[in-house]
Motif scaffolding. Structure first.
Motif, short mmCIF file in Angstrom:
data_model
loop_
_atom_site.label_atom_id
_atom_site.label_comp_id
_atom_site.label_asym_id
_atom_site.label_seq_id
_atom_site.Cartn_x
_atom_site.Cartn_y
_atom_site.Cartn_z
N ARG A 1 35.95 -121.33 25.13
CA ARG A 1 36.11 -121.05 26.54
C ARG A 1 34.79 -121.16 27.31
O ARG A 1 34.79 -121.37 28.49
CB ARG A 1 36.69 -119.65 26.74
CG ARG A 1 38.12 -119.56 26.28
CD ARG A 1 38.75 -118.21 26.36
NE ARG A 1 38.16 -117.25 27.24
CZ ARG A 1 38.67 -116.08 27.49
NH1 ARG A 1 39.78 -115.70 26.91
NH2 ARG A 1 38.08 -115.23 28.29
N ALA A 2 33.69 -121.01 26.61
CA ALA A 2 32.39 -121.05 27.29
C ALA A 2 31.86 -122.48 27.41
O ALA A 2 30.84 -122.70 28.04
CB ALA A 2 31.39 -120.17 26.57
N CYS A 3 32.52 -123.44 26.78
CA CYS A 3 32.13 -124.86 26.85
C CYS A 3 30.70 -125.10 26.36
O CYS A 3 29.95 -125.85 26.97
CB CYS A 3 32.32 -125.41 28.25
SG CYS A 3 34.03 -125.46 28.77
N LEU A 4 30.31 -124.45 25.28
CA LEU A 4 28.96 -124.61 24.75
C LEU A 4 28.91 -125.55 23.55
O LEU A 4 27.84 -125.88 23.08
CB LEU A 4 28.39 -123.23 24.35
CG LEU A 4 28.16 -122.27 25.51
CD1 LEU A 4 27.77 -120.90 24.99
CD2 LEU A 4 27.12 -122.81 26.47
N GLY A 5 30.06 -125.96 23.01
CA GLY A 5 30.10 -126.89 21.89
C GLY A 5 29.45 -126.36 20.62
O GLY A 5 28.68 -127.07 19.98
N PRO A 6 29.74 -125.11 20.22
CA PRO A 6 29.07 -124.56 19.03
C PRO A 6 29.49 -125.27 17.75
O PRO A 6 30.60 -125.79 17.63
CB PRO A 6 29.54 -123.10 19.02
CG PRO A 6 30.86 -123.13 19.70
CD PRO A 6 30.76 -124.21 20.75
N GLN A 7 28.56 -125.29 16.79
CA GLN A 7 28.81 -125.85 15.46
C GLN A 7 28.49 -124.77 14.45
O GLN A 7 27.50 -124.06 14.60
CB GLN A 7 27.92 -127.07 15.22
CG GLN A 7 28.10 -128.17 16.24
CD GLN A 7 26.99 -129.20 16.14
OE1 GLN A 7 26.32 -129.31 15.13
NE2 GLN A 7 26.78 -129.96 17.20
N LEU A 8 29.31 -124.65 13.41
CA LEU A 8 29.13 -123.59 12.43
C LEU A 8 28.26 -124.01 11.26
O LEU A 8 28.31 -125.15 10.82
CB LEU A 8 30.49 -123.13 11.89
CG LEU A 8 31.46 -122.55 12.91
CD1 LEU A 8 32.76 -122.15 12.24
CD2 LEU A 8 30.85 -121.36 13.64
#
Length: 147
Positions: A1-8
């Motif tokens: 929802r924050a549109c930050l494109g996180p990667q784990l």
């Protein structure tokens, strides 16, 4: 929802890492003026013998100690990769470290704008979800113990 494109679970190789140590449990590609942020998540106990005395006198000291440890382990590698190291530390009873609180405030600001709702509401919802996740993780840890 924050549109930050996180990667784990990103290691220095740039992909999922099988190393025991990795600078990013979550890598946010565009965090600080275009620089990626390596979020290193950690849960620490203030009941540990190494921090017990300090924790009994100063709220959040176990989280502060864990943040310091995370920086000493990850700052050099993050700097080489051009990342910002951000430890997100919580004590088992729910006290968040100062860097985590600052990060969540920044996330709540962005989310509140995106969702067109007050930042206070977004912060409340964010901490509510995080608190529930912590309770669930603590419960799993307790239930997995053998007597």
């Amino acid at each position: 929802r924050a549109c930050l494109g996180p990667q784990l679970e990103i290691g220095s190789g740039g992909g999922c890492s099988n190393q025991r140590t990795r600078p990013a449990d979550v890598l946010v590609p565009n965090w600080d003026l275009g620089r990626p942020a390596a979020f290193d998540l950690s849960v620490t106990s203030m009941l540990s013998s190494t921090i017990l005395m300090e924790a009994s006198m100063t709220a959040g000291s176990a989280a502060f100690s864990a943040e310091t440890r995370k920086h000493s382990c990850n700052d050099n590698e993050c700097k080489e990769l051009g990342w910002v190291c951000i430890p997100l530390v919580v004590e088992t009873y729910g006290c968040w470290g100062s860097e985590a609180r600052q990060t969540f405030s920044r996330l709540a600001s962005g989310l509140s704008t995106r969702l067109s709702q007050p930042k206070s509401q977004t912060s409340r919802e964010l901490y509510g979800r995080l608190g529930l996740a912590l309770v669930r993780a603590n419960s799993r840890a307790i239930l997995s113990r053998t007597v």
